[in-house]
Write an enzyme that holds these catalytic residues in place. Structure first.
Site, PDB file in Angstrom:
ATOM      1  CE  LYS A  52      -3.926  -1.789   2.803  1.00 34.10           C
ATOM      2  NZ  LYS A  52      -4.333  -2.240   4.109  1.00 34.10           N
ATOM      3  CD  GLN A  96      -3.318  -4.606   6.657  1.00 35.27           C
ATOM      4  OE1 GLN A  96      -3.229  -3.471   5.893  1.00 35.27           O
ATOM      5  NE2 GLN A  96      -3.789  -5.547   6.254  1.00 35.27           N
ATOM      6  CG  ASP A 119     -10.533  -0.464   5.136  1.00 35.69           C
ATOM      7  OD1 ASP A 119     -10.167  -0.570   4.009  1.00 35.69           O
ATOM      8  OD2 ASP A 119      -9.823  -0.766   6.272  1.00 35.69           O
TER       9      ASP A 119
END
Ligand code: NAD
Length: 284
Positions: A52, A96, A119
């Protein structure tokens, strides 16, 4: 023989667009920035986080990595998220997974300001999606990427019969909402669903997100079905496969995603694009 949905090629197109949008924001003195909270030493999470960061850097997005030992407390992470919420230079925040057992994931997600929830897991954003609210809000990146890929390959959604296998909050459930909001008729299946094979036979679009190699094969599909394989499974041989038996499904389907190179690359590209969406919406 089915045409391939080339996730890598389409992800590159999305990335080019993201990069141009970042350039435009920079001309207005705005630097998109995401913060990733990583807890513990999970090797896969470390690799995913590095990917990422690398991709964000290529696109001109700042990526702030906040790494904590597995012993960090819930209160410490909650306080960190609050600081990031209040930081006007941070546009996107994500935690995460997986997290150590003593941390409650949903409490952390709820702590993220909904407008920075890259997200799309915050209950406010999930509720907006469920009710098809007008206006802007983030959506879980994998299902958003799936719908973008279906649009990109001109697959009609209104009136389509869709069968989704897998009903997680990450993939199946948000995808169901996205498709219903586009006037598709959606059946969503879990482990206890009866007659999955009969249901699959009626589907114009099949999405499999169960994490079970070989769960669906060509015999289960209607001639000409569109097949989206979300599963990522590592076989004992080391080979990476999806949930669909690709070779037999390819003989029957009209369009199919490969694994790897299908939905995986799209998820990352959509997450970077959604960081830029959040930045634009916050600066409207
Ligand atoms: P999950 O374990 O949270 O959910 C799996 C779902 O599949 C559950 O709802 C379960 O009921 C259902 N299921 C499992 N076996 C089944 C069966 N035999 N019949 C019917 N339903 C069954 O998993 P998840 O996080 O949604 O991920 C699913 C798969 O997709 C995994 O392989 C994961 O690695 C992959 N994934 C890929 C991407 C990507 O970017 N390509 C993103 C997210 C997840």
């Amino acid at each position: 023989m089915a045409e391939l949905i080339n996730g890598r090629a389409y992800a590159k197109e999305i990335n080019r667009d993201t990069q141009q949008r970042v350039e435009r924001l920079k001309q207005h003195g705005i630097q998109p920035k995401m913060a990733v909270l990583l807890v513990g030493d999970d090797p896969a999470s470390k690799i995913y986080t590095r990917t990422k960061q690398k991709k964000a850097a290529q696109l001109g997005i700042d990526c702030l990595l906040k790494a904590y030992p597995a012993s960090v407390t819930q209160e410490e992470i909650m306080a960190e998220i609050q600081q990031l919420n209040e930081d006007p230079h941070v546009n996107a925040i994500m935690v995460q997974e997986p997290l150590p057992d003593h941390l409650e994931n949903m409490a952390l997600v709820r702590q993220i300001a909904p407008e920075k929830d890259v997200d799309g897991f915050h209950p406010v954003n999930v509720g907006k999606l469920y009710n098809n609210f007008p206006g802007h809000y983030p959506v879980s990146c994998t299902p958003r990427g799936i719908v973008m890929a279906l649009d990109h390959y001109n697959v009609p959604l209104a009136g389509a019969n869709v069968v989704i296998i897998g009903r997680s909050i990450l993939v199946g459930r948000p995808l169901q909402s996205l498709l219903i909001n586009r006037d598709a008729t959606v059946t969503i299946c879990g482990r206890k669903t009866n007659n999955i094979k009969d249901r699959l036979k009626t589907a114009d679009i099949v999405v499999v997100a169960a994490g079970k190699p070989g769960l669906v094969n060509g015999d289960n599909l209607k001639e000409g079905a569109v097949v989206i394989d979300v599963g990522i499974n590592r076989l004992p041989s080391g080979k990476l496969v999806g949930d669909v038996d690709f070779d037999s499904a390819q003989q029957v389907a009209s369009l199919i995603t490969p694994v790897p190179g299908g939905i995986g690359p799209l998820t990352v590209a959509v997450m970077e694009a959604q960081t830029v969406d959040l930045t634009e919406w916050q600066n409207e």
